[in-house]
Design an enzyme around this catalytic site. Sequence first.
Site, short mmCIF file in Angstrom:
data_model
loop_
_atom_site.label_atom_id
_atom_site.label_comp_id
_atom_site.label_asym_id
_atom_site.label_seq_id
_atom_site.Cartn_x
_atom_site.Cartn_y
_atom_site.Cartn_z
CE LYS A 23 13.80 29.12 22.28
NZ LYS A 23 12.41 28.98 22.73
CG ASP A 32 12.85 23.78 21.65
OD1 ASP A 32 12.29 23.04 22.48
OD2 ASP A 32 12.70 25.03 21.64
CG HIS A 73 6.18 22.97 18.11
ND1 HIS A 73 5.46 22.01 18.79
CD2 HIS A 73 6.91 23.61 19.05
CE1 HIS A 73 5.74 22.09 20.08
NE2 HIS A 73 6.63 23.05 20.27
CE LYS A 101 9.26 20.31 21.64
NZ LYS A 101 9.64 21.41 22.53
CG HIS A 125 2.37 23.59 22.86
ND1 HIS A 125 3.72 23.42 22.77
CD2 HIS A 125 2.15 24.90 22.63
CE1 HIS A 125 4.29 24.57 22.49
NE2 HIS A 125 3.37 25.50 22.40
C1 BG6 Z 1 8.13 24.73 23.11
C2 BG6 Z 1 9.61 24.93 23.00
O1 BG6 Z 1 7.77 23.46 22.66
O2 BG6 Z 1 7.47 25.71 22.34
C3 BG6 Z 1 10.00 26.31 23.44
O3 BG6 Z 1 10.28 23.97 23.80
C4 BG6 Z 1 9.21 27.35 22.70
O4 BG6 Z 1 11.40 26.55 23.27
C5 BG6 Z 1 7.72 27.04 22.76
O5 BG6 Z 1 9.46 28.61 23.30
C6 BG6 Z 1 6.95 27.96 21.85
O6 BG6 Z 1 5.58 27.75 22.06
P1 BG6 Z 1 4.53 28.88 21.73
O7 BG6 Z 1 3.22 28.25 22.02
O8 BG6 Z 1 4.86 30.04 22.62
O9 BG6 Z 1 4.75 29.21 20.29
#
Ligand code: BG6
Length: 548
Positions: free
Chosen positions: A364, A259, A264, A172, A202
């Site tokens: 964030k 993002d 997600h 992504k 992911h």
């Molecule tokens: C990523 C984003 O896909 O996921 C990031 O680009 C983010 O900005 C991250 O920090 C968060 O992933 P996780 O697995 O730490 O929740």
Amino acid sequence: MSAKVEGVVAPCERAPLPEVESCVIVIFGASGDLSKRKLIPALYDLFHAGCLKRNFAVLGVGQSTWSDEEFRAQMREGAEKSEDVDEFNDAKWQEFAAHLTYTTGDLTTDAIYNEVATRSEKLHEQIAPNAARNRLFYFSTPPSLAPVMVKHLGAAGLNNEEHGWSRIIIEKPFGRDLASAQSLNAEIASVFNEHQVFRIDHYLGKETVQNILVFRFGNSIFEPVWNRNYIDYVEITAAETLGIGGRAGYYEEAGALRDMVANHLLQLLALTAMEPPVAFDADSVREEKVQVFRSIRPMTPDDVTRKTVRGQYGAGTVEGQQVPAYRNEQGVKKDSNTETFVAVEFCIENWRWAGVPFYVRTGKRLADKVSEIAIHFKRTPQALFARTPEDRIEPNVIVLRIQPDEGMTVTIATKLPGMEMHAGTVHMVFNYESGFGVRTAAAYETLLLDALQGDATLFTRRDETEAEWRLITPIEEAWAQAAAPPFPNYAAGSDGPRAADELLARAGHRWRALQESHIDTQAASESVSQQTNDGAHVQAQAEEVAQA
Ligand code: BG6
């Protein structure tokens, strides 16, 4: 305050992983961060677990002019530091590292793809000369390169499946709006068949995300109440304490909506809201997720004003550290209007969910790192217990905790001990790690293994990515037309802008405080350590019962 009730299951061994066929894995963008932090640690773990044997090779392709040895040293650093790695061990690393090779190249020219074709053939000759020529191409590269790379792979004949399978994994963001996602999908479809394409999100590889399906469809007690008749609202949170690290260039263009929400969070929403699929296979599961997206009406500009909130962090304190405002991060414009926080109310207009708001938020530099889904049930219709103030009997909440401390909590009302009739809330807590006695597999490990086995269930399908953008693009467009709120509008280390609370308060709802989930989990682990972990049992502890 609450008492705790815990479910504990017998510790279990991680099930043995299947062995995958002989293959060459080509990582484009191998000198980048993802390769070092996630991909190589995941492959190392798969090797350690025995599902990659001697018959595989990794060819890294990147911009840095590294030798094989330098590539291995860089990757080792990542694997050694990685929290995802099960157990780092020098001998095992040496054995694994012998499978890693590297080449430098410019991904916009033909030359590098011809070299990849030649080198992967040589690697096949070395690892398993008589086996199929299976190839997995991982695009760990900026999104703008994807169409060019796809074309070159086709021109070099690397899409061909005559002598073995050929698959691509694309990271992504998959486009930056509906039009670019459609055009990228069309470019890909002109070179690869859909069964060869693995669009990675992911979050779908996280154990507890997959558990949403087992929880919903593997238990008969939840599904009958999983609808508008019983559920008041749903909250989906992915909060981070981290800032943007060294990714200002990317983040300034993306913002939190693209993002995190466009992929997600919408995936979490779809898994929570979807109908039971007819089978747990790629098409059945993805079909049901797409139906959820189709049931959400894209927002009008007026909806966007009422149902979305954007935020950007100012300076503040996160985990005891003073941190700068987003606009003072390196590489960020001083007058940037990029959002680092977003909250959206989605309405799913179908038979099951009409009238139930699904609130999602992400940001964030928030007070805590927590990703969770909280299902808030309706209040009981009557205040039955005369001497118990009604507000002491809280509606039930089921919290599916994605991370950290993966698990779930169910709050239930119970009578407090004592002669008088008083009710309180207890938490039934299940924690994955203490419950099963094993760590959960890292998301990239699960997803790489699935792609190597050709299972696309946990990857997003072409129409799914487009359906996601159909919901996100109108929000981006309306934001672009309207004046941005006065940024910064939340302090680093807080729970986000006040407007996000107001969004829910208008309907009489509220977000869970970001540290609430943390507290539930701590309660569980304290209690687990007092137990003899000797088999399946449920233990009720009537401790810590106090007045609310
Ligand atoms: C990523 C984003 O896909 O996921 C990031 O680009 C983010 O900005 C991250 O920090 C968060 O992933 P996780 O697995 O730490 O929740």
